[in-house]
Enzyme design. Sequence first.
Site, PDB file in Angstrom:
ATOM      1  CG  ASP A  12      -1.758   1.206   1.382  1.00 29.54           C
ATOM      2  OD1 ASP A  12      -2.368   1.613   0.381  1.00 29.54           O
ATOM      3  OD2 ASP A  12      -1.782   1.779   2.485  1.00 29.54           O
ATOM      4  CG  ASP A  14      -1.205   7.742   0.917  1.00 32.99           C
ATOM      5  OD1 ASP A  14      -0.915   8.938   1.025  1.00 32.99           O
ATOM      6  OD2 ASP A  14      -1.502   7.213  -0.178  1.00 32.99           O
ATOM      7  CG  ASP A 171      -1.744   1.978   6.567  1.00 32.71           C
ATOM      8  OD1 ASP A 171      -1.974   1.784   5.347  1.00 32.71           O
ATOM      9  OD2 ASP A 171      -1.887   3.089   7.104  1.00 32.71           O
TER      10      ASP A 171
END
Length: 222
Positions: A12, A14, A171
């Site tokens: 991922d 960000d 996250d």
Amino acid sequence: MSRLAVHAVLFDLDGTLIDSAPDLAGAGNEMRAARGLPLLPLAHFRPMVGSGARGMLGRALQVQPGDADFETLRDEFLSRYEARMTRETRLFDAMRPVLDALREAAWPWGIVTNKATRFSAPLVQALGLGREAATLVCGDTTPHAKPHPAPLLEAARRMNVEPVRCVYVGDDLRDVQAGRAAGMRTVAAAWGYLGDGERIETWGADHVIESPGQLLKLLALA
């Protein structure tokens, strides 16, 4: 901690690969300043960075999708963010050794994000990651965004790696859901933004790691 039998890594963007919170929060604070409101600390915005404009506007101005002026404010936020998105955003320091190790081991790695190409592509290039990543799949690359598996499957196809031989690191709960749906191994990044929903331990990831360096141990590269 059992090791993962994989040959490619997808990240991922960000909160996993890069820390974009300062610029996203900065755009939110610019909107507050323009309205005569006091600035808010980064810690106020940080947990909601993974929710993008929706999360930032909720924290900055207490507006939500469905509110009468939400779309206008969202457009303003995105314009402000686009103008400053490379000002303070950086690769997480602890990710550099991970990327270097993947390069030395000749393992392909890529990025799968729900962030639109309009923002992701120039940001990845500005950070120098475009020269390293084997692929970049954005929120508007395929007809579906995460938690749908389509973006992850597209990334695996582009890298010519079977999904079962990939691990996806993210996250957000949506990252784990997408990875599992794509048949990939999943790693939840506890250093990320995480949001204010379910605890990371309940997401169902194959592994939860506290720091990027732990990923190298999982991959038997450290």
